[in-house]
Design a protein around this motif. Structure first.
Motif, PDB file in Angstrom:
ATOM      1  N   LYS A   1       0.849  -1.186   0.000  1.00 53.72           N
ATOM      2  CA  LYS A   1       0.000   0.000   0.000  1.00 53.72           C
ATOM      3  C   LYS A   1       0.883   1.234   0.000  1.00 53.72           C
ATOM      4  CE  LYS A   1      -3.796  -1.775   2.746  1.00 53.72           C
ATOM      5  NZ  LYS A   1      -4.501  -1.645   4.008  1.00 53.72           N
ATOM      6  N   THR A   2       0.412   2.259  -0.694  1.00 54.63           N
ATOM      7  CA  THR A   2       1.072   3.557  -0.620  1.00 54.63           C
ATOM      8  C   THR A   2       0.158   4.486   0.148  1.00 54.63           C
ATOM      9  OG1 THR A   2       2.223   3.233  -2.707  1.00 54.63           O
ATOM     10  CG2 THR A   2       1.979   5.492  -1.951  1.00 54.63           C
TER      11      THR A   2
ATOM     12  N   LEU B   1       6.365  13.589  12.193  1.00 58.01           N
ATOM     13  CA  LEU B   1       5.758  12.807  11.117  1.00 58.01           C
ATOM     14  C   LEU B   1       6.822  12.178  10.227  1.00 58.01           C
ATOM     15  CD1 LEU B   1       3.272  11.805   9.641  1.00 58.01           C
ATOM     16  CD2 LEU B   1       3.258  13.966   8.373  1.00 58.01           C
ATOM     17  N   LYS B   2       7.835  12.936   9.875  1.00 53.83           N
ATOM     18  CA  LYS B   2       8.901  12.381   9.023  1.00 53.83           C
ATOM     19  C   LYS B   2       9.605  11.224   9.721  1.00 53.83           C
ATOM     20  CE  LYS B   2       9.936  16.115   5.856  1.00 53.83           C
ATOM     21  NZ  LYS B   2      10.956  17.022   5.332  1.00 53.83           N
ATOM     22  N   ASN B   3       9.825  11.331  11.026  1.00 51.45           N
ATOM     23  CA  ASN B   3      10.439  10.224  11.772  1.00 51.45           C
ATOM     24  C   ASN B   3       9.565   8.986  11.723  1.00 51.45           C
ATOM     25  OD1 ASN B   3      12.716  11.652  12.502  1.00 51.45           O
ATOM     26  ND2 ASN B   3      11.892  12.303  14.470  1.00 51.45           N
ATOM     27  N   ILE B   4       8.270   9.151  11.957  1.00 58.67           N
ATOM     28  CA  ILE B   4       7.340   8.015  11.918  1.00 58.67           C
ATOM     29  C   ILE B   4       7.345   7.383  10.532  1.00 58.67           C
ATOM     30  CG2 ILE B   4       4.896   7.360  11.988  1.00 58.67           C
ATOM     31  CD1 ILE B   4       4.552   9.499  14.210  1.00 58.67           C
ATOM     32  N   LEU B   5       7.250   8.207   9.508  1.00 60.61           N
ATOM     33  CA  LEU B   5       7.176   7.683   8.143  1.00 60.61           C
ATOM     34  C   LEU B   5       8.465   6.968   7.739  1.00 60.61           C
ATOM     35  CD1 LEU B   5       5.333  10.642   6.408  1.00 60.61           C
ATOM     36  CD2 LEU B   5       4.383   8.412   7.029  1.00 60.61           C
ATOM     37  N   GLU B   6       9.603   7.522   8.107  1.00 58.55           N
ATOM     38  CA  GLU B   6      10.867   6.884   7.740  1.00 58.55           C
ATOM     39  C   GLU B   6      11.085   5.567   8.483  1.00 58.55           C
ATOM     40  OE1 GLU B   6      13.043   7.484   5.268  1.00 58.55           O
ATOM     41  OE2 GLU B   6      11.526   8.934   4.660  1.00 58.55           O
TER      42      GLU B   6
ATOM     43  N   VAL C   1       6.830   3.844   1.096  1.00 56.97           N
ATOM     44  CA  VAL C   1       5.441   3.553   0.720  1.00 56.97           C
ATOM     45  C   VAL C   1       4.518   4.700   1.121  1.00 56.97           C
ATOM     46  CG1 VAL C   1       5.679   1.046   0.712  1.00 56.97           C
ATOM     47  CG2 VAL C   1       5.038   2.207   2.831  1.00 56.97           C
ATOM     48  N   TYR C   2       5.035   5.917   0.999  1.00 56.96           N
ATOM     49  CA  TYR C   2       4.196   7.069   1.327  1.00 56.96           C
ATOM     50  C   TYR C   2       4.538   8.253   0.437  1.00 56.96           C
ATOM     51  CZ  TYR C   2       8.131   9.221   3.752  1.00 56.96           C
ATOM     52  OH  TYR C   2       9.342   9.783   4.040  1.00 56.96           O
ATOM     53  N   ALA C   3       3.542   9.108   0.289  1.00 54.75           N
ATOM     54  CA  ALA C   3       3.738  10.402  -0.375  1.00 54.75           C
ATOM     55  C   ALA C   3       3.208  11.446   0.590  1.00 54.75           C
ATOM     56  CB  ALA C   3       2.977  10.449  -1.686  1.00 54.75           C
TER      57      ALA C   3
ATOM     58  N   VAL D   1      -5.104  10.644   3.042  1.00 55.25           N
ATOM     59  CA  VAL D   1      -6.012  10.662   1.906  1.00 55.25           C
ATOM     60  C   VAL D   1      -6.245   9.243   1.379  1.00 55.25           C
ATOM     61  CG1 VAL D   1      -6.378  11.611  -0.401  1.00 55.25           C
ATOM     62  CG2 VAL D   1      -5.220  12.986   1.345  1.00 55.25           C
ATOM     63  N   LEU D   2      -5.165   8.496   1.230  1.00 54.28           N
ATOM     64  CA  LEU D   2      -5.248   7.112   0.758  1.00 54.28           C
ATOM     65  C   LEU D   2      -4.360   6.248   1.620  1.00 54.28           C
ATOM     66  CD1 LEU D   2      -5.006   7.599  -3.106  1.00 54.28           C
ATOM     67  CD2 LEU D   2      -7.020   6.913  -1.806  1.00 54.28           C
TER      68      LEU D   2
END
Length: 104
Positions: free
Chosen positions: A6-7, A28-33, A39-41, A68-69
């Motif tokens: 999933k993205t 947020l950047k820490n969580i996403l990385e 798998v994110y935009a 959003v998705l």
């Protein structure tokens, strides 16, 4: 064949360079990385520069994170300092836990 990943499409609404905005983006950047590598935009929207985008998406406070998705759309307001609340609020922790349980 590798399973499709999933993205996650996310928007972070901030109001300039305030301490809360900076903290929210950094957190947020820490969580996403750490959790969602590749798998994110993420789109960061400054509501002071683009108030029409905030109005279109019915953003009433900043910082606000919107997933959003994949659907359903989820929003969380605040500086995102509570990692677990962010993941739960965006339905990310539940999916992560479900996938781990399937591995057993």
């Amino acid at each position: 064949m590798t399973p499709l990943m999933k993205t996650y499409v996310l928007k972070l609404y901030v109001a300039g360079n305030t301490p809360n905005s900076v903290r929210a983006l950094r957190t947020l950047k820490n969580i996403l990385e750490e959790e969602f590598k590749g798998v994110y935009a993420l789109k960061v929207i400054d509501v002071l520069k683009n108030p029409q985008l905030a109005e279109e998406d019915k953003i009433l406070a900043t910082p606000t994170l919107s997933k959003v998705l994949p659907l359903p759309v989820r929003k969380i307001i605040g500086d995102l300092s509570d990692r677990e609340k962010v993941l739960i609020g965006l339905d990310l922790l539940y999916e992560e836990l479900s996938e781990r349980e399937e591995d057993f």
